[in-house]
Design an enzyme around this catalytic site. Structure first.
Site, PDB file in Angstrom:
ATOM      1  N   ASP A  14      11.088  -1.643   0.225  1.00 19.33           N
ATOM      2  CA  ASP A  14       9.787  -1.516   0.874  1.00 19.33           C
ATOM      3  C   ASP A  14       9.266  -0.085   0.851  1.00 19.33           C
ATOM      4  O   ASP A  14      10.019   0.863   1.089  1.00 19.33           O
ATOM      5  CB  ASP A  14       9.977  -1.971   2.334  1.00 19.33           C
ATOM      6  CG  ASP A  14       8.710  -1.958   3.144  1.00 19.33           C
ATOM      7  OD1 ASP A  14       7.885  -2.871   2.949  1.00 19.33           O
ATOM      8  OD2 ASP A  14       8.545  -1.046   3.978  1.00 19.33           O
TER       9      ASP A  14
ATOM     10  N   GLU B  32       8.591  -1.642  -4.107  1.00 21.02           N
ATOM     11  CA  GLU B  32       7.190  -1.711  -3.697  1.00 21.02           C
ATOM     12  C   GLU B  32       6.600  -0.316  -3.622  1.00 21.02           C
ATOM     13  O   GLU B  32       6.971   0.468  -2.755  1.00 21.02           O
ATOM     14  CB  GLU B  32       7.041  -2.369  -2.319  1.00 21.02           C
ATOM     15  CG  GLU B  32       5.581  -2.570  -1.967  1.00 21.02           C
ATOM     16  CD  GLU B  32       5.216  -2.385  -0.506  1.00 21.02           C
ATOM     17  OE1 GLU B  32       4.162  -2.889  -0.097  1.00 21.02           O
ATOM     18  OE2 GLU B  32       5.960  -1.712   0.231  1.00 21.02           O
TER      19      GLU B  32
HETATM   20  C1  GLC Z   1       5.187  -2.538   3.197  1.00 22.22           C
HETATM   21  C2  GLC Z   1       5.170  -3.977   3.654  1.00 22.22           C
HETATM   22  C3  GLC Z   1       4.169  -4.118   4.753  1.00 22.22           C
HETATM   23  C4  GLC Z   1       4.604  -3.227   5.900  1.00 22.22           C
HETATM   24  C5  GLC Z   1       4.765  -1.785   5.429  1.00 22.22           C
HETATM   25  C6  GLC Z   1       5.501  -0.972   6.439  1.00 22.22           C
HETATM   26  O1  GLC Z   1       3.980  -2.157   2.627  1.00 22.22           O
HETATM   27  O2  GLC Z   1       4.919  -4.820   2.582  1.00 22.22           O
HETATM   28  O3  GLC Z   1       4.030  -5.435   5.195  1.00 22.22           O
HETATM   29  O4  GLC Z   1       3.657  -3.278   6.935  1.00 22.22           O
HETATM   30  O5  GLC Z   1       5.527  -1.709   4.249  1.00 22.22           O
HETATM   31  O6  GLC Z   1       6.851  -1.326   6.462  1.00 22.22           O
END
Ligand code: GLC
Length: 565
Positions: free
Chosen positions: A213, A282
């Protein structure tokens, strides 16, 4: 069944290189105990559905212990299951059952921040020895009035200063997301080690890897310089107000990704009975950065799958055929050569759904695009049905933190609740998601018509198109075929997958809202016959039907997957 679909005996690709990863948002997938919240046993009870769909890998948004300020992305214990979601036994059962059905399980790994309720944060706030520097603390500055102010102008992604004063420690701490999500200090080797232990813990439990993440937020400049203004927003508290050159995409991010890659590779080598353990990362980042995540200039490998969000961020319902072609080509151009595979993310829990971004009529065409491109496809749960955002969620029912920060007048512009509503299984109460009187987010009222059961029963449905596409993906041609893409006009583009000794596949998509007539003869090399393999639900064409390549008429937003015989 067509010859295309026979098993690919020449296929030496590793399991993750051509998989469809299906993202499950556990809170909204299936509630097994009637509390209005999805859970692990709910997921286990629906594994048959996932297998029947043709999915062989799932990735789960966080299921760990959490106060749920950011619905699981604020973790208070990385090695425990959130009680609302079930127990560790339920998790083990889920993994066993999934593996029994040939489905691999990937977990969400949230390294950038913990919850402020995590033991580490409590200890760090209390300056317990060994934990002092687990987070990013600072005294701040004293202004002319003698008031303590944050050290700089950094903003949280979710609005407002990224610094929060902590009464107990009498210092500010950094949080790039909500104030209940303090940023870990990855410059501290103890933090790196603690996170490694967590990865190993879950790997030992049998997961096939992680989705990592917010990875490009891991490091900030140690000098804490103010960030330059972007000129995009007049509101100093908005994330768009400045350019995030000191808080995002720092070079150290790559070192951490490569470190985790080594950990995964070593684990795979030591445990050869399991699959290659992989990571998907991500980061909404530039192409060159994401290419480096795959493999840097020195040839060091990092993320197996740096998520490619271009279908979410770079095209929309107004894009023309050239935009789509350019969007696809640019990823393939930047992706390093030599064993790396492309990936295409069509949706996730942070962005509007396909039906809402491109329009409900584009659902089949977008799934055709996703499934016939080379490499890995990522589907967000519900996209196989063409589920739609529920944009009319009231302010009272709104729970997403950035939406709450935006306030009653503006929440709809940023809320992620609309794409997180409960999964639509059937036309019973709460769409068959839960027996509770109230679900954690309201169910989209269109569930009476738009649901799994209805789409399974219908002669034609988005779900059936999706299933056909997944079946077709098993073919050698879609696994290994070479790829050529071209705009045929301003509104129609086509791409071809070719492999010696196999019939080629051609996907053709009209992205406009008008009927289009195209001539495909040059693109398909004149000689061959074009036959429909998969058609959308509103198409006048049927699978098996030969098509007039010199004058092919496509309905608004129509996609067709054809073979050349
Ligand atoms: C990422 C997740 C999102 C979350 C953020 C903070 O972007 O996909 O849902 O709010 O991280 O952890």
């Amino acid at each position: 069944m067509s010859s295309l679909i026979k098993t690919d005996t020449e296929d030496f690709t590793d399991w993750w290189q051509h998989t469809v990863f299906y993202q499950i948002y556990p809170r909204s997938f299936k509630d097994s105990n009637g509390d209005g919240i999805g859970d692990l046993q709910g997921i286990t009870s629906k594994l048959d559905y996932i297998a029947e769909t043709g999915i062989t890998a799932i990735w789960l948004s966080p299921i760990f212990k959490s106060p749920m300020v950011d619905f699981g992305y604020d973790i208070s214990d990385y090695m425990q299951i959130q009680p609302e979601y079930g127990t560790m036994k339920n998790f083990d059962d889920l993994v066993d059952a999934a593996y029994g059905l040939g489905i691999r399980v990937i977990l969400d790994f949230v390294p950038n921040h913990t919850s402020d309720q995590h033991d580490w944060f409590k200890k760090s706030a209390a300056k317990v020895s060994g934990y002092e520097d687990f987070y990013v603390w600072h005294d701040g500055k004293v202004d002319k009035a003698g008031k303590r102010q944050p050290p700089n102008n950094w903003q949280s992604v979710f609005y407002g200063s990224a610094w929060e004063w902590h009464e107990g420690r009498q210092q500010f701490y950094l949080h790039q997301f909500t104030k209940e999500q303090p940023d870990l200090n990855f410059r501290n080797p103890l933090v790196v080690r603690a996170m490694d232990d967590i990865m190993l813990y879950w790997l030992n439990k049998g997961v096939a890897g992680f989705r990592i993440d917010a990875v490009n937020h891991l490091f900030e400049s140690e000098k804490l310089e103010d960030e330059p203004l972007s000129g995009k927003s007049q509101d100093p508290l908005s994330y768009d107000y400045s350019k995030h050159i000191y808080t995002k995409d720092l070079p150290e991010v790559l070192d951490m990704i490569q470190h985790w890659r080594r950990l995964l590779d070593e684990f795979s080598a030591k445990n050869p009975n399991g699959p290659t353990r992989i990571m998907m990362t991500e980061a909404y980042a530039g192409l060159t950065q994401l290419a480096d995540y795959y493999e840097d200039a020195k040839g060091v490998h990092g993320s197996h799958l740096p998520f490619n969000f271009n279908f979410i961020t770079d095209v929309n319902g107004d894009s023309d055929a050239r935009d789509f072609v350019y969007n696809v080509e640019k990823w393939l151009i930047y992706m390093p050569r030599g064993g790396h595979v492309a990936n295409w993310v069509m949706g996730n829990h942070d962005n509007p759904r396909v039906a809402s971004r491109f329009g409900p009529d584009s659902v089949d065409a977008m799934n055709m695009l996703l499934m016939t491109l080379p490499g890995v496809a990522v589907t967000y749960n519900g996209e196989e049905l063409g589920m739609e955002d529920y944009r009319d969620i009231s302010w009272a029912d709104t729970v997403d933190p950035p939406a709450k920060n935006a306030g009653e007048l503006k929440y709809k512009e940023v809320s992620r609740d609309p794409e997180r509503t409960p999964f639509q299984w059937n036309n019973e109460a709460n769409a068959g998601f839960s027996t509770a009187s109230k679900t954690w987010l309201p169910v989209h009222p269109n569930y009476t018509k738009l649901n799994v059961e209805a789409q399974k029963a219908a002669v034609k449905s988005h779900y059936k198109v999706y299933q056909q596409l997944l079946q077709l993906r098993k073919s050698a041609i879609l696994r290994r075929g070479r790829f050529i893409i071209e705009p045929l006009s301003r509104f129609v583009f086509a791409f071809k997958r070719c492999l010696e000794d196999f019939d080629s596949i051609v996907t053709v998509i009209n992205v406009s809202d008008k009927e289009q007539l195209v001539n495909l003869t040059e693109f398909i090399n004149n000689a061959r016959k074009l036959v429909v393999e998969v058609a959308g639900i509103n198409s006048i064409y049927e699978p098996g039907q030969p098509l007039p390549a010199s004058a092919l008429s496509l309905a608004p937003h129509e996609g067709l997957v054809c073979k050349l015989v």
